[in-house]
Scaffold this active site. Sequence first.
Site, PDB file in Angstrom:
ATOM      1  N   LEU A 100       6.806   3.261   1.488  1.00 32.70           N
ATOM      2  CA  LEU A 100       7.712   1.984   1.733  1.00 32.70           C
ATOM      3  C   LEU A 100       8.758   1.941   2.838  1.00 32.70           C
ATOM      4  O   LEU A 100       9.399   3.033   2.691  1.00 32.70           O
ATOM      5  CB  LEU A 100       8.277   1.428   0.291  1.00 32.70           C
ATOM      6  CG  LEU A 100       7.370   1.089  -0.726  1.00 32.70           C
ATOM      7  CD1 LEU A 100       7.871   0.772  -2.140  1.00 32.70           C
ATOM      8  CD2 LEU A 100       6.119   0.163  -0.589  1.00 32.70           C
ATOM      9  N   HIS A 154       9.295  -3.814   3.222  1.00 39.90           N
ATOM     10  CA  HIS A 154       8.520  -3.923   1.828  1.00 39.90           C
ATOM     11  C   HIS A 154       9.926  -4.259   0.904  1.00 39.90           C
ATOM     12  O   HIS A 154       9.764  -4.981  -0.084  1.00 39.90           O
ATOM     13  CB  HIS A 154       8.146  -2.732   1.333  1.00 39.90           C
ATOM     14  CG  HIS A 154       6.933  -2.113   2.027  1.00 39.90           C
ATOM     15  ND1 HIS A 154       6.816  -0.927   2.664  1.00 39.90           N
ATOM     16  CD2 HIS A 154       5.633  -2.759   2.178  1.00 39.90           C
ATOM     17  CE1 HIS A 154       5.811  -1.044   3.383  1.00 39.90           C
ATOM     18  NE2 HIS A 154       4.785  -1.850   2.965  1.00 39.90           N
ATOM     19  N   GLN A 191      -3.001 -12.142   8.236  1.00 42.80           N
ATOM     20  CA  GLN A 191      -3.151 -11.920   6.890  1.00 42.80           C
ATOM     21  C   GLN A 191      -2.537 -12.948   5.888  1.00 42.80           C
ATOM     22  O   GLN A 191      -3.029 -13.493   4.918  1.00 42.80           O
ATOM     23  CB  GLN A 191      -2.283 -10.317   6.590  1.00 42.80           C
ATOM     24  CG  GLN A 191      -2.556 -10.259   4.987  1.00 42.80           C
ATOM     25  CD  GLN A 191      -2.280  -8.593   4.819  1.00 42.80           C
ATOM     26  OE1 GLN A 191      -3.045  -7.808   4.888  1.00 42.80           O
ATOM     27  NE2 GLN A 191      -0.948  -8.529   4.185  1.00 42.80           N
ATOM     28  N   SER A 194       6.362  -0.550  10.109  1.00 47.29           N
ATOM     29  CA  SER A 194       5.258  -0.656   9.512  1.00 47.29           C
ATOM     30  C   SER A 194       5.054   0.763   9.136  1.00 47.29           C
ATOM     31  O   SER A 194       5.506   1.900   9.500  1.00 47.29           O
ATOM     32  CB  SER A 194       4.258  -0.646  10.849  1.00 47.29           C
ATOM     33  OG  SER A 194       2.991  -0.166  10.560  1.00 47.29           O
ATOM     34  N   SER A 195       4.213   0.920   7.822  1.00 45.65           N
ATOM     35  CA  SER A 195       3.750   2.159   7.514  1.00 45.65           C
ATOM     36  C   SER A 195       3.443   3.101   8.535  1.00 45.65           C
ATOM     37  O   SER A 195       3.228   4.415   8.533  1.00 45.65           O
ATOM     38  CB  SER A 195       2.892   2.167   6.254  1.00 45.65           C
ATOM     39  OG  SER A 195       3.759   1.179   5.316  1.00 45.65           O
ATOM     40  N   MET A 243       0.811  -1.328   0.023  1.00 45.80           N
ATOM     41  CA  MET A 243      -0.038   0.067   0.072  1.00 45.80           C
ATOM     42  C   MET A 243       0.809   1.434   0.063  1.00 45.80           C
ATOM     43  O   MET A 243       0.420   2.409   0.195  1.00 45.80           O
ATOM     44  CB  MET A 243      -0.877  -0.074   1.135  1.00 45.80           C
ATOM     45  CG  MET A 243      -1.808  -1.200   1.090  1.00 45.80           C
ATOM     46  SD  MET A 243      -3.387  -1.050   1.955  1.00 45.80           S
ATOM     47  CE  MET A 243      -2.982  -0.736   3.563  1.00 45.80           C
TER      48      MET A 243
HETATM   49  O1  PAF Z   1      -0.337  -5.718   3.528  1.00 49.19           O
HETATM   50  C1  PAF Z   1      -0.579  -4.985   2.803  1.00 49.19           C
HETATM   51  O2  PAF Z   1       0.050  -4.187   2.838  1.00 49.19           O
HETATM   52  C2  PAF Z   1      -1.939  -4.844   2.256  1.00 49.19           C
HETATM   53  O3  PAF Z   1      -2.988  -5.477   3.235  1.00 49.19           O
HETATM   54  C3  PAF Z   1      -2.145  -5.742   1.068  1.00 49.19           C
HETATM   55  C4  PAF Z   1      -1.615  -7.085   0.935  1.00 49.19           C
HETATM   56  C5  PAF Z   1      -1.110  -5.015  -0.033  1.00 49.19           C
HETATM   57  C6  PAF Z   1      -3.491  -5.672   0.222  1.00 49.19           C
HETATM   58  O4  PAF Z   1      -3.846  -4.289   0.270  1.00 49.19           O
END
Ligand code: PAF
Length: 284
Positions: free
Chosen positions: A33, A37, A155, A187-188, A30
């Site tokens: 970064l 990431h 997730q 984390s963002s 999202m």
């Molecule tokens: O983990 C994330 O950044 C988001 O949940 C994802 C997997 C990109 C889906 O929008």
Amino acid sequence: MQLFETRDDLQSHLAQIRRDGKKIGLVPTMGNLHQGHLALVDAAKQECDFVLSSIFVNPLQFGPNEDFENYPKSPDSDYEKLEQQGCDGVFEPAVSEMYPGDLDSQTLVTVLGLSERHCGVSRPMHFGGVCTIVSKLFNLTMPDLAFFGEKDFQQLQIIKKMVRDLCIPIKVIGIPTERMDNGLALSSRNFYLDNNQLEIASSLYKCLQNAAEKIETGNNNFFELEDEAALVLEDAGLRPEYFHICHAGTLEPASPSDQQLVILSAVWLGRTRLIDNIQIDLNG
Ligand code: PAF
């Protein structure tokens, strides 16, 4: 590094990549970064010939009172970081490109059960939104491999289950969490915290480590450990939402005979919600 904003451009480019017999790796993000990431991009580079990162703040995974509107964005620095990391392409679509039509009448993908506990209790629509966008990205890009951070452990398990349940021919790979020197998971949303809060927030990982150590040395009074941890988190200035000791595969409450465990936790610091986890292998 190529930038794609439409599904058509992306799909015709990837079709050629596939015709050339190249292996495609997808890193969905999202944006805003950080090193977490970039570690996913690194892992993808090691296994794939063409690494595509997507940057899309997905409205469907935010609840009505959550931070969708204010979610931190830094497109220029994101491109720079991805380019430096050797990413081959970036897909950054508009909301209308991913969700043509009314957001309220979209087809949703939901993994029942697993999505309803832990974070799913306070964020009931969240994982449905995640699974919907991730399946759309999978269908559009048809990667060989897709990379997700273990920081979002629930997730990751949900996406793995979705892929199994829907027979999606993509290998989902989890990559270990990157941390600050004080242990705080990158984390963002750390962007919302000042220096003092970054220090307070690091108590979450310390508390997870502490509970993990107790379990590793034979304590299996899980409810007591959970209650104890909640008090420690409160003392540190965090507001625990949950601190759950679980079976690492099912994410059900752990039983004393389980060998593979994970502790999942979500806490609040002011208006910022943070999650983290620690895995425990009692055989290892
Ligand atoms: O983990 C994330 O950044 C988001 O949940 C994802 C997997 C990109 C889906 O929008």
